[in-house]
Design an enzyme around this catalytic site. Sequence first.
Site, short mmCIF file in Angstrom:
data_model
loop_
_atom_site.label_atom_id
_atom_site.label_comp_id
_atom_site.label_asym_id
_atom_site.label_seq_id
_atom_site.Cartn_x
_atom_site.Cartn_y
_atom_site.Cartn_z
N ARG A 228 37.99 -14.04 -9.65
CA ARG A 228 38.80 -15.24 -9.54
C ARG A 228 37.83 -16.28 -8.59
NH1 ARG A 228 40.11 -15.92 -4.07
NH2 ARG A 228 40.73 -14.31 -2.94
N ASP B 230 33.04 -16.56 6.74
CA ASP B 230 33.84 -17.00 5.69
C ASP B 230 33.58 -18.56 5.48
OD1 ASP B 230 36.06 -17.37 3.95
OD2 ASP B 230 36.97 -15.69 4.56
C1 BGC Z 1 38.54 -14.68 0.38
C2 BGC Z 1 39.50 -13.28 0.89
C3 BGC Z 1 38.45 -12.27 1.54
C4 BGC Z 1 37.57 -12.92 2.57
C5 BGC Z 1 36.70 -12.11 3.25
C6 BGC Z 1 37.80 -15.01 1.60
O1 BGC Z 1 37.22 -16.09 1.36
O2 BGC Z 1 39.56 -15.47 -0.11
O3 BGC Z 1 39.92 -12.87 -0.36
O4 BGC Z 1 38.83 -11.29 1.97
O5 BGC Z 1 36.91 -14.02 2.05
O6 BGC Z 1 35.71 -12.93 4.01
CA CA Z 2 36.85 -18.83 2.22
#
Ligand code: BGC
Ligand code: CA
Length: 304
Positions: free
Chosen positions: A107, A211
């Site tokens: 996704r 992230d």
């Molecule tokens: C995703 C999550 C994931 C996380 C881990 C996010 O950007 O959307 O699904 O668990 O990153 O860092």
């Molecule tokens: Ca993210």
Amino acid sequence: MSVSVQKIVDPVVLGEGPHWDDKQQALYFVDINMKTINKYVPTTGEHTKTTLDGRVGFILPVDGTDDQFVVGVERKFLVIQWDGKDGSTVKVVKELGEVDQDVPTTRINDGKADPKGRLFAGTMGCEDPPGNFDMEKGSLFRVDRRGIVKMCSGISISNGLAWDLREKAMYYNDSLESKIRRYDYDVDTGDISNLKYVFDLKKNNIDGLADGMTIDTDGNIWVAIFNGSCVLKIDPKAGTVLQRVPIPAKQVTSVTFGGPNLDVLFVTTASMFITEEQKPPCGSTFMVFGLGVKGHPNVNFKLP
Ligand code: BGC
Ligand code: CA
């Protein structure tokens, strides 16, 4: 001024993709798992949202419009029309294309516009149950008037994305790589080259995953640390941590600068059950004041 953190929005499951719209002075973000697009206006405190047909990885306003957005839904890039009102119907204006047709378990995750308004967004492998990932199934894509182009493959969780025009750099990360990537960036063509790693989380004893990220006007990057309850300010040239901003949620997912002076850091978080329950305020969106730096205006998507 000391740093303060204020909760602005009640918990969601997987808050992501904060984007500050300068013209509307509003924050847009998504809840990927609950399939919602959200709008928050700090001056009124109003939070509205509506549900889409699939998991939505990011939302970016379409430049020059007040009610059109590009979104990544499952594996499709769509232009939609939303009036910003709570629960109102969304119309699909245009389908820009579908990616990963050969790996239909991925996704679309985070997406951003480069300084010229081209869309960069990536995919990630199936996450089932939460915290358990299908590795190296994703890719990073660029969407502009030339169509959709795959920029890198073998990505586990496509995240990050920030540009520094002075340094001719694009920062990016695959969260499961535990390192932050830097590419040379050609803003005239939108091409990337010469991958280098500028920061290693493990070597710096950082628990958690890199992230979403943003960049300030000094060229330092601000990285959300998923499972690390913080945002880190990193000097990508020296590869060092300059500041750690604690966030009262474990799963910190993404950041952007906004507010009238672009000096407030908006932080999205998640409340997924991975090994334990994530109680409120986990999953909320927060505003961080007093950081003493400014961001760049967030770039909207320029429709090809
Ligand atoms: C995703 C999550 C994931 C996380 C881990 C996010 O950007 O959307 O699904 O668990 O990153 O860092
Ligand atoms: Ca993210």
